[in-house]
Design a protein around this motif. Structure first.
Motif, mmCIF file in Angstrom:
data_model
loop_
_atom_site.group_PDB
_atom_site.id
_atom_site.type_symbol
_atom_site.label_atom_id
_atom_site.label_comp_id
_atom_site.label_asym_id
_atom_site.label_seq_id
_atom_site.Cartn_x
_atom_site.Cartn_y
_atom_site.Cartn_z
ATOM 1 N N ASN A 38 0.852 -1.182 0.000
ATOM 2 C CA ASN A 38 0.000 0.000 0.000
ATOM 3 C C ASN A 38 0.896 1.243 0.000
ATOM 4 N N ILE A 39 1.577 1.493 -1.129
ATOM 5 C CA ILE A 39 2.509 2.639 -1.119
ATOM 6 C C ILE A 39 2.172 3.627 -2.215
ATOM 7 N N TYR A 40 2.859 4.772 -2.164
ATOM 8 C CA TYR A 40 2.693 5.841 -3.157
ATOM 9 C C TYR A 40 1.219 6.192 -3.363
ATOM 10 N N GLY A 50 -2.291 -3.074 -3.839
ATOM 11 C CA GLY A 50 -1.349 -2.007 -4.134
ATOM 12 C C GLY A 50 0.082 -2.475 -4.277
ATOM 13 N N GLY A 51 0.959 -1.502 -4.303
ATOM 14 C CA GLY A 51 2.381 -1.775 -4.458
ATOM 15 C C GLY A 51 3.070 -1.957 -3.121
ATOM 16 N N GLY A 52 4.305 -2.403 -3.186
ATOM 17 C CA GLY A 52 5.068 -2.590 -1.955
ATOM 18 C C GLY A 52 6.521 -2.831 -2.268
ATOM 19 N N GLN A 53 7.325 -2.765 -1.222
ATOM 20 C CA GLN A 53 8.742 -3.025 -1.408
ATOM 21 C C GLN A 53 8.971 -4.526 -1.565
ATOM 22 N N ASP A 54 10.164 -4.890 -2.065
ATOM 23 C CA ASP A 54 10.478 -6.318 -2.227
ATOM 24 C C ASP A 54 10.262 -7.053 -0.904
ATOM 25 N N SER A 55 10.634 -6.394 0.212
ATOM 26 C CA SER A 55 10.503 -7.057 1.531
ATOM 27 C C SER A 55 9.038 -7.327 1.864
ATOM 28 N N GLY A 56 8.152 -6.391 1.509
ATOM 29 C CA GLY A 56 6.716 -6.597 1.738
ATOM 30 C C GLY A 56 6.192 -7.734 0.875
ATOM 31 N N GLN A 57 6.687 -7.796 -0.351
ATOM 32 C CA GLN A 57 6.263 -8.870 -1.259
ATOM 33 C C GLN A 57 6.703 -10.221 -0.691
ATOM 34 N N ASP A 58 7.887 -10.245 -0.124
ATOM 35 C CA ASP A 58 8.399 -11.455 0.507
ATOM 36 C C ASP A 58 7.512 -11.881 1.677
ATOM 37 N N CYS A 111 1.396 -2.471 -9.266
ATOM 38 C CA CYS A 111 2.838 -2.624 -9.060
ATOM 39 C C CYS A 111 3.229 -3.916 -8.346
ATOM 40 N N GLY A 112 3.527 -3.871 -7.051
ATOM 41 C CA GLY A 112 4.001 -5.062 -6.345
ATOM 42 C C GLY A 112 3.018 -6.215 -6.414
ATOM 43 N N LEU A 113 1.719 -5.938 -6.271
ATOM 44 C CA LEU A 113 0.743 -7.025 -6.374
ATOM 45 C C LEU A 113 0.452 -7.381 -7.835
ATOM 46 N N TYR A 114 0.595 -6.435 -8.731
ATOM 47 C CA TYR A 114 0.537 -6.770 -10.172
ATOM 48 C C TYR A 114 1.609 -7.825 -10.464
ATOM 49 N N GLN A 115 2.840 -7.564 -9.980
ATOM 50 C CA GLN A 115 3.919 -8.517 -10.222
ATOM 51 C C GLN A 115 3.563 -9.900 -9.658
ATOM 52 N N LEU A 116 2.991 -9.915 -8.440
ATOM 53 C CA LEU A 116 2.714 -11.215 -7.795
ATOM 54 C C LEU A 116 1.403 -11.835 -8.263
ATOM 55 N N ASN A 134 18.116 -1.086 -12.561
ATOM 56 C CA ASN A 134 17.568 0.159 -13.059
ATOM 57 C C ASN A 134 16.207 0.408 -12.441
ATOM 58 N N ARG A 135 16.058 1.471 -11.692
ATOM 59 C CA ARG A 135 14.719 1.775 -11.153
ATOM 60 C C ARG A 135 14.017 2.723 -12.119
ATOM 61 N N LEU A 136 12.840 2.336 -12.525
ATOM 62 C CA LEU A 136 12.068 3.154 -13.467
ATOM 63 C C LEU A 136 11.155 4.057 -12.655
ATOM 64 N N GLU A 160 5.134 5.900 -11.966
ATOM 65 C CA GLU A 160 5.754 4.577 -11.772
ATOM 66 C C GLU A 160 7.025 4.685 -10.931
ATOM 67 N N ASN A 161 7.292 3.626 -10.177
ATOM 68 C CA ASN A 161 8.521 3.542 -9.382
ATOM 69 C C ASN A 161 8.773 2.068 -9.087
ATOM 70 N N HIS A 162 9.548 1.434 -9.956
ATOM 71 C CA HIS A 162 9.782 -0.015 -9.798
ATOM 72 C C HIS A 162 11.113 -0.411 -10.413
ATOM 73 N N SER A 163 11.729 -1.453 -9.833
ATOM 74 C CA SER A 163 12.956 -1.980 -10.424
ATOM 75 C C SER A 163 12.663 -3.283 -11.167
ATOM 76 N N GLY A 164 11.555 -3.928 -10.842
ATOM 77 C CA GLY A 164 11.162 -5.122 -11.582
ATOM 78 C C GLY A 164 10.662 -4.735 -12.967
ATOM 79 N N GLN A 165 11.008 -5.538 -13.965
ATOM 80 C CA GLN A 165 10.500 -5.301 -15.323
ATOM 81 C C GLN A 165 9.700 -6.524 -15.751
ATOM 82 N N LEU A 194 1.008 1.700 -12.388
ATOM 83 C CA LEU A 194 0.770 3.121 -12.108
ATOM 84 C C LEU A 194 0.172 3.384 -10.728
ATOM 85 N N HIS A 195 0.956 4.134 -9.952
ATOM 86 C CA HIS A 195 0.470 4.695 -8.693
ATOM 87 C C HIS A 195 -0.054 6.100 -9.010
ATOM 88 N N GLY A 196 -0.316 6.802 -7.925
ATOM 89 C CA GLY A 196 -0.637 8.211 -8.207
ATOM 90 C C GLY A 196 -1.673 8.856 -7.295
#
Ligand code: GLN
Length: 254
Positions: free
Chosen positions: A27-29, A70-78, A105-110, A138-140, A158-163, A201-203
């Motif tokens: 739940n970020i950004y 929502g999104g989260g850091q790698d540690s939150g995803q873990d 973002c983070g949950l999109y990835q998962l 590379n962080r986008l 956007e703010n992510h290093s995962g592609q 996309l956050h925002g």
């Protein structure tokens, strides 16, 4: 946990029940803004919004009309990985029943098959979306403008290093005009499978792109009540104080 809505309840006894996945860790950004927009617009359409939260170890609610995450850091995803895999069958089942979902973002990835972090370790996903994500150095970061066949222009941050790369059964949500989106190789932003939308996309996304909020609400209403959304005129302003927003974000995370 049920989070009360920061406004007057409507008279309608027609509930739209929105489940927010892992608000404590993912739940970020400003992603909680998506929940607030859905609550408010569901009310504007004359239905009663009910916001439910699901955190690791909770009982998965029986009666759900829409899911958001929502999104989260790698540690939150873990931290949520094991629990998420445990509810994977439920999530895949709901997706196949055409339940509307929005994962950022983070949950999109998962919601894809996996997120392979930079050190080579894999965080497994539930495979609702046919996408794979690879961590990079590379962080986008930055504002994104994209064009979607279903929703018109979609804007966000956007703010992510995962592609992320799409497989054959995921459609891109949009084509990037400004920014990077899923990755630096193709112009896609986000993914769609049935009524499941994933986006970087956050925002937050929904305050800036109400057409997507109305797609989620309209789909939920059609499925539950076999009704189309009534036309309505958005009030000029629907003030919610910063203090209220902060309180509700805290409650959701509690
Ligand atoms: N941890 C993930 C990444 O950096 C997701 C970040 C996010 O949710 N904003 O790619």
């Amino acid at each position: 946990m049920t989070v009360p809505v920061p406004s007057e309840p409507t008279a309608s006894d027609q509930q739209i029940r929105v489940l927010q996945l892992y608000p404590r860790d993912m739940n970020i950004y400003g992603d909680y803004g998506n929940a607030l927009v859905l609550m408010r617009r569901i009310q504007w359409y004359g239905f009663t919004p009910v916001m439910l939260s699901y955190n690791p170890g909770d009982e998965f609610p029986e009666d759900v009309d829409m899911l958001i995450g929502g999104g989260g850091q790698d540690s939150g995803q873990d931290r949520i990985q094991q629990d998420l895999l445990g509810i994977g069958d439920r999530l895949r089942g709901l997706a196949e029943q055409d339940t509307p979902m929005l994962m950022i973002c983070g949950l999109y990835q998962l919601f894809g098959h996996f997120f392979e972090t930079r050190d080579g370790s894999r965080i497994s996903g539930v495979g609702v979306l046919d996408v794979e994500t690879y961590g990079t150095d590379n962080r986008l970061i930055g504002n994104v403008v994209s064009e979607s066949a279903d929703f018109g222009q979609i804007i966000g941050y956007e703010n992510h290093s995962g592609q992320t790369y799409l497989g054959p059964t995921a459609e891109p949500l949009a084509q990037v005009v400004v920014g990077e989106g899923n990755n630096q190789r193709d112009p896609h932003e986000g993914a769609r499978y049935r009524n499941v939308l994933g986006s970087y996309l956050h925002g937050a996304l929904l305050p800036k792109n109400p057409a997507i909020a109305d797609f989620l609400i309209g789909t939920a209403v059609r499925q539950k009540f076999e009704q189309e959304l009534p036309a309505f005129e958005a009030p000029q302003s629907a003030p919610v104080s910063l203090q209220t927003l902060t309180e509700h974000a805290r409650e959701a995370a509690a």
